[in-house]
Design an enzyme around this catalytic site. Structure first.
Site, PDB file in Angstrom:
ATOM      1  N   ARG A   1      59.220  44.278  43.011  1.00 16.28           N
ATOM      2  CA  ARG A   1      58.746  44.724  43.225  1.00 16.28           C
ATOM      3  C   ARG A   1      58.275  46.257  44.144  1.00 16.28           C
ATOM      4  NH1 ARG A   1      55.567  41.825  48.961  1.00 16.28           N
ATOM      5  NH2 ARG A   1      58.017  42.856  49.923  1.00 16.28           N
TER       6      ARG A   1
ATOM      7  N   ARG B   1      62.663 -14.671  59.099  1.00 16.79           N
ATOM      8  CA  ARG B   1      63.053 -13.194  59.065  1.00 16.79           C
ATOM      9  C   ARG B   1      61.560 -12.496  58.429  1.00 16.79           C
ATOM     10  NH1 ARG B   1      67.634 -12.742  55.196  1.00 16.79           N
ATOM     11  NH2 ARG B   1      66.997 -15.137  55.004  1.00 16.79           N
TER      12      ARG B   1
ATOM     13  N   GLY C   1      50.745  36.667  46.124  1.00 15.97           N
ATOM     14  CA  GLY C   1      51.798  36.580  46.992  1.00 15.97           C
ATOM     15  C   GLY C   1      50.482  35.701  48.566  1.00 15.97           C
ATOM     16  N   THR C   2      50.481  34.439  48.409  1.00 17.12           N
ATOM     17  CA  THR C   2      50.071  33.997  49.527  1.00 17.12           C
ATOM     18  C   THR C   2      50.539  33.781  50.767  1.00 17.12           C
ATOM     19  OG1 THR C   2      51.951  31.628  48.605  1.00 17.12           O
ATOM     20  CG2 THR C   2      49.607  31.786  47.806  1.00 17.12           C
ATOM     21  N   ASN C   3      51.520  34.581  50.941  1.00 16.60           N
ATOM     22  CA  ASN C   3      51.468  34.731  52.494  1.00 16.60           C
ATOM     23  C   ASN C   3      49.984  35.600  52.658  1.00 16.60           C
ATOM     24  OD1 ASN C   3      54.117  33.733  52.254  1.00 16.60           O
ATOM     25  ND2 ASN C   3      55.386  35.050  51.900  1.00 16.60           N
ATOM     26  N   ASP C   4      50.668  36.858  52.181  1.00 14.72           N
ATOM     27  CA  ASP C   4      49.409  37.636  53.380  1.00 14.72           C
ATOM     28  C   ASP C   4      47.844  37.443  52.986  1.00 14.72           C
ATOM     29  OD1 ASP C   4      50.347  39.717  53.991  1.00 14.72           O
ATOM     30  OD2 ASP C   4      51.773  40.604  52.293  1.00 14.72           O
TER      31      ASP C   4
ATOM     32  N   GLU D   1      47.300  39.736  46.297  1.00 12.51           N
ATOM     33  CA  GLU D   1      47.337  39.303  47.869  1.00 12.51           C
ATOM     34  C   GLU D   1      46.471  39.699  48.862  1.00 12.51           C
ATOM     35  OE1 GLU D   1      51.133  40.559  48.473  1.00 12.51           O
ATOM     36  OE2 GLU D   1      51.376  42.449  48.578  1.00 12.51           O
TER      37      GLU D   1
ATOM     38  N   HIS E   1      59.370  37.214  59.790  1.00  6.64           N
ATOM     39  CA  HIS E   1      60.614  38.683  59.064  1.00  6.64           C
ATOM     40  C   HIS E   1      61.858  37.396  59.180  1.00  6.64           C
ATOM     41  CE1 HIS E   1      63.972  41.194  58.981  1.00  6.64           C
ATOM     42  NE2 HIS E   1      63.005  41.417  58.611  1.00  6.64           N
TER      43      HIS E   1
ATOM     44  N   ARG F   1      61.773  41.655  46.551  1.00  3.28           N
ATOM     45  CA  ARG F   1      61.268  43.388  47.316  1.00  3.28           C
ATOM     46  C   ARG F   1      62.846  43.994  47.275  1.00  3.28           C
ATOM     47  NH1 ARG F   1      60.359  36.892  50.013  1.00  3.28           N
ATOM     48  NH2 ARG F   1      58.008  37.283  50.973  1.00  3.28           N
TER      49      ARG F   1
ATOM     50  N   CYS G   1      54.314  33.531  44.138  1.00  2.96           N
ATOM     51  CA  CYS G   1      55.816  33.330  44.740  1.00  2.96           C
ATOM     52  C   CYS G   1      55.459  33.909  46.320  1.00  2.96           C
ATOM     53  CB  CYS G   1      56.306  35.610  44.343  1.00  2.96           C
ATOM     54  SG  CYS G   1      54.510  36.849  45.184  1.00  2.96           S
TER      55      CYS G   1
HETATM   56  C1  PEP Z   1      52.975  37.415  49.725  1.00  2.00           C
HETATM   57  O1  PEP Z   1      52.946  38.202  50.888  1.00  2.00           O
HETATM   58  O2  PEP Z   1      52.924  36.231  49.449  1.00  2.00           O
HETATM   59  C2  PEP Z   1      54.407  38.042  49.412  1.00  2.00           C
HETATM   60  C3  PEP Z   1      55.601  37.185  48.615  1.00  2.00           C
HETATM   61  O3  PEP Z   1      54.903  39.126  49.659  1.00  2.00           O
HETATM   62  P1  PEP Z   1      55.637  39.755  51.133  1.00  2.00           P
HETATM   63  O4  PEP Z   1      55.730  38.231  51.736  1.00  2.00           O
HETATM   64  O5  PEP Z   1      56.738  40.608  51.489  1.00  2.00           O
HETATM   65  O6  PEP Z   1      54.109  39.958  51.976  1.00  2.00           O
HETATM   66 MG    MG Z   2      52.958  40.151  50.685  1.00  2.00          MG
END
Ligand code: PEP
Ligand code: MG
Length: 846
Positions: free
Chosen positions: A590, A79, A738-741, A717, A427, A534, A803
């Site tokens: 915010r 095996r 804000g790590t997205n922007d 951001e 979104h 938000r 965030c």
């Molecule tokens: C971001 O930009 O990381 C954030 C948390 O804000 P939003 O996603 O609303 O732009």
């Molecule tokens: Mg943002």
């Protein structure tokens, strides 16, 4: 085959033999543990990874020496023993050593029929797996008066023009060689690499004395486990089949019997109580001493029990949590161990409904798995249709090219969302995760026609409104029809495990929550406050949207103020609810962020409705909407830029926050709201906003005769805000990244459009991962470090957090811990994953 004279990398497994997992594999190690526990394990020899690798390369070890422990007429099985049992390996081969001489002996000992079946089984496996002959040539109808083994021997000779090998050493050598080569073949390697094995993962093999499950007295084989693989609850299960070998009992259907007494039929407990008792004792010993829930393979030979093998019980994520918690509660493992045993992302499976693993998947499209969980429903193509479906209590799946704030209500009404465009932070993805709604974005292989309300799948199939589809947001698959689902399972063991995790965690976890429902979810998952509310998401309710639009259309400041005054009580009520739900925990609000024209309709129909509602000519409305449109809205009039140019909006929001603070503080402890300014690039922006908010605070204090404090902070951001954090920190109690922007602007990569080419970029290794999905620790991370250290240089106790959507992932939590951040904030449904991941990181650092 070349002989390798001094190569002898195999060993008899004894309690003291030197056998390690990473030289001999998990199965060999586990067998040694069973032997150390005095279990009746048949004699076993283990071959190391090095030996098997050499065999694949044509260097045979001393086969006669290997066979020596098994006596004059050896009968053995081989095996696989890979480092991690999940990486698989070639299937077991039983009854090696069967030849004409042994056949004659066994005919006398266990009878002609049983001996023939043993021999037949070996010839079949040898023919198919070693000699690579067609299986059909070795299948014979069960006839009482012809000996199948003899037929198989003749068939072998027919196919190969050679007699079936009679020398047990030669048989074993060939079996070992075929298994070693199978492991090193390309398809096996790709398969195990997909399960996380390194390309050069080794294979060990174990050669074990056969315990005969055929023959006189009670003989047979079976498999037993002591917990349910789906729920993890303690429960003895398994099957036993008289006169069988290996795992035959599992595929024998109704011929196999139960293990414990069962109303449905006979059981091993009834059949042979002594062997049953011994088996149960062995099982308990396994759990206690191997500190794991095992599945045990056993054979009974003439009434005597043999334990052949034990493997970690394969289990669902839910069962994994229950089993880890039960083991810790029984003091078999520590709570730390229990925490470390669960892969954080596996919690997603518990938090959401999932497509059943065993269900058939009719996949018609792929996209980015933006929000986990699965849902089925009727296909709809507009938010209005989704709402109509909800009104009829019919589940639906909302499909859009991409979603806009106008679709929010439709998303609330739908069970799942699918968009053709978009990426991990577009979104639909952000809202989907917030709502815990299964969501797939960027499904570029489906074609959508919103006019004809049809969708064409990747295979060309046409789907119409009302057809049933399933969104699997965990895997990013769009499925036709409604496959079987498994429900979410937040049971007591889940709560217990996370409670333990919190005692080891050394970084805060808050939730991004915009609505009372989000806040409630955040609390249920024990978030330590809201890290990002938000506020613009509060304006999408129909009654508010219209007031919002009036405000946007107002020509004069006094008209704008009039609309804002109508919005004020609604916002205040929102905040009172949030404060109440969070019961004194911090709530970071915010201020308004998106460009105003996001609130305006885009379709002609929508424009007409707006003209009607505002009592304006269509041409006026169209002109205004056009006037406001921007070429590059994400870099346009939004965030603090609105706060500076249309300050009445922030004034209203600040007032709503302060009035809510006074009201919500009445019953209990004083609330200290946190107010956060988005999209800051310069210190002066903060100064201007701060001056006005201070003025509003002073006014509210005087008007209401109340005192309260608040904390003002900045959302970092934009790259400039990170670089100029020393300036900005002067007026900020906290900085939240804000790590997205920040990712969008660091890369110059659109959050909403990157999905179109991200797959190609990742495939060609331009980026290791989608940076909106997995935080870019090098580039964006460097800005996070710069921002943190420059901010701290002027204000050592400034509170730091992230965030963006990355907040809940183990890699970014690790980064934030090391950079000394105070907390991470993520979608409510990611809070449990973040709590567990943070605890594991802290424990591993100890
Ligand atoms: C971001 O930009 O990381 C954030 C948390 O804000 P939003 O996603 O609303 O732009
Ligand atoms: Mg943002």
């Amino acid at each position: 085959m070349q002989k390798h004279s001094n190569f002898k990398d195999f060993t008899l497994i004894t309690p003291t033999a030197s056998i390690s997992n990473d030289q001999y594999g998990g199965r060999a190690k586990c067998l040694q543990r069973l032997i150390r526990l005095d279990m009746p394990v048949p004699k076993t020899v283990a071959l190391s990874f090095a030996a098997v690798h050499a065999i694949a390369a044509g260097q045979l070890p001393d086969i006669a020496g290997m066979m020596a422990p098994f006596g004059k007429f050896p009968l053995v099985s081989v095996r696989p023993s890979s480092q991690d049992p999940d990486w698989g390996g070639p299937g077991a081969i039983l009854n090696i050593g069967m030849n004409n001489a042994l056949y004659d002996i066994l005919c006398n000992k266990i009878g002609h029929g049983a001996a023939s079946r043993l021999y037949l089984r070996f010839i079949q496996s040898y023919a198919v797996h070693v000699a690579r002959l067609d299986a059909e040539a070795f299948e014979f109808p069960e006839k009482s008066n012809s000996d199948a083994a003899q037929l198989a021997l003749a068939a072998y000779e027919d196919e190969t023009y050679e007699p079936f090998p009679q020398d047990p050493n030669q048989q074993l050598a060939e079996v070992l060689r075929s298994m070693a080569r199978a492991w090193e073949g390309t398809s096996a390697r790709l398969l195990r690499q997909a399960k996380g094995a390194p390309a050069d993962a080794g294979l060990g093999l174990v050669v074990q004395q056969m315990a005969l499950g055929l023959g006189a007295g009670e003989s047979g084989s079976g498999v037993i486990q002591f917990a349910d693989a789906t729920t993890g609850l303690a429960k003895i299960a398994g099957r036993y089949l008289s006169q069988s070998q290996g795992r035959d009992a599992l595929s024998a259907g109704s011929k196999a019997i139960y293990i414990t007494k069962d109303k449905r039929g006979p059981s091993l407990e009834d059949l042979t109580p002594a062997a049953f008792e011994e088996l149960i004792t062995c099982g308990h010993k396994c759990r206690q001493r191997l500190r794991e829930e095992m599945q045990v393979e056993f054979t009974i030979e003439n009434g005597n029990l043999h334990i052949l093998d034990a493997v970690r019980l394969p289990r669902s994520s839910r069962a994994a949590v229950r089993i880890a918690v039960d083991l810790a509660e029984d003091n078999i493992i520590s709570t730390q161990d229990a925490i470390l045993r669960i892969e954080p992302s596996a919690l997603n499976e518990l938090l959401h409904r999932q497509v059943d693993d065993t269900a058939i998947r009719d996949c018609i499209g792929h996209g980015i798995a933006a929000s986990p969980g699965a849902a089925s429903g009727k296909l709809v193509f507009s938010a209005a249709d989704a709402q109509a479906c909800a009104a009829r209590e019919e589940p639906c799946i909302l499909v859009r090219r991409e979603t806009t704030p106008e679709d929010i209500r439709g998303m609330h009404a739908a069970q799942g969302v699918l968009t053709e465009r978009g990426g991990m932070t577009s979104h639909a993805a952000v809202i989907g995760r917030g709502l815990g709604l299964p969501c797939i974005v960027g499904a570029t292989d489906i074609k959508l026609n919103t006019r004809t309300k049809t969708l064409i799948g990747s295979d060309g199939r046409l789907f119409q409104e009302g057809d049933i589809l399933t969104i699997d947001g965990t895997r990013g698959q769009v499925l036709a029809g409604a496959p079987q689902m498994v429900e979410a399972g937040l049971d007591d063991s889940f709560q217990k495990l996370l409670g333990w995790a919190d005692t080891y965690r050394d970084i805060g976890v808050r939730a991004n929550a915009d609505t009372p429902a989000d806040a409630q979810t955040a609390r249920n998952f024990a978030a330590e406050g809201i890290g990002l509310c938000r506020t613009e998401h509060m304006f999408f309710e129909t009654d508010r949207l219209i007031v919002m639009r009036e405000m946007i259309f107002a020509d004069r400041p006094q008209d704008r103020r009039a609309s804002l005054e109508r919005l004020l009580p609604m916002q205040r009520a929102d905040f009172v609810q949030l404060f109440d739900i969070m019961q004194g925990m911090p709530v970071c609000i915010r201020l308004f962020d998106p460009p105003l024209h996001e609130f305006l309709p885009s379709s002609r129909e929508g424009l007409r409705e707006l003209a009607e509602a505002l009592d304006l000519p269509m041409s006026d409305v169209t002109a205004r909407v056009e006037e406001m449109s921007e070429f590059n809205p994400m870099l346009g009039m939004r965030g603090v830029r609105l706060g500076i140019t249309v300050p009445e909006i922030y004034d209203m929001q600040a007032r709503a926050i302060f009035e809510a603070t006074v009201e919500a503080s009445k019953g209990g402890q004083a609330i200290v709201p946190e107010i956060m300014i988005p999209l800051v690039t310069a210190k002066r922006e903060v100064e201007l906003v701060k001056t006005r908010i201070d003025a509003v605070a002073a006014a509210v204090r005087t008007e209401l005769g109340a005192s309260f404090d608040y904390r003002l902070g900045v959302m970092v951001e934009t790259p400039r805000a990170a670089l100029r954090a020393a300036d900005i920190a002067q007026h900020s109690a906290f900085l939240s990244f804000g790590t997205n922007d920040l990712t969008q602007m660091t890369y110059g990569l659109s959050r909403d459009d990157a999905g179109r080419f991200m797959a190609a970029y990742v495939q060609q290794g331009v980026y290791p991962e989608d940076p909106f999905h997995v935080m870019d620790l090098d580039g964006v991370g460097e800005l996070l470090e710069i921002g943190a250290s420059r901010g701290r240089s002027v204000k050592p106790d400034i509170v730091l957090s992230i965030c963006g959507e990355h907040g809940g992932t183990p890699a970014s939590i690790d980064f934030c811990r090391k950079a000394g951040y105070d907390y991470v904030s993520c979608s409510p449904f990611r809070v449990p994953v973040a709590r567990l991941a943070a605890a594991q990181l802290a424990l591993r650092d100890k």
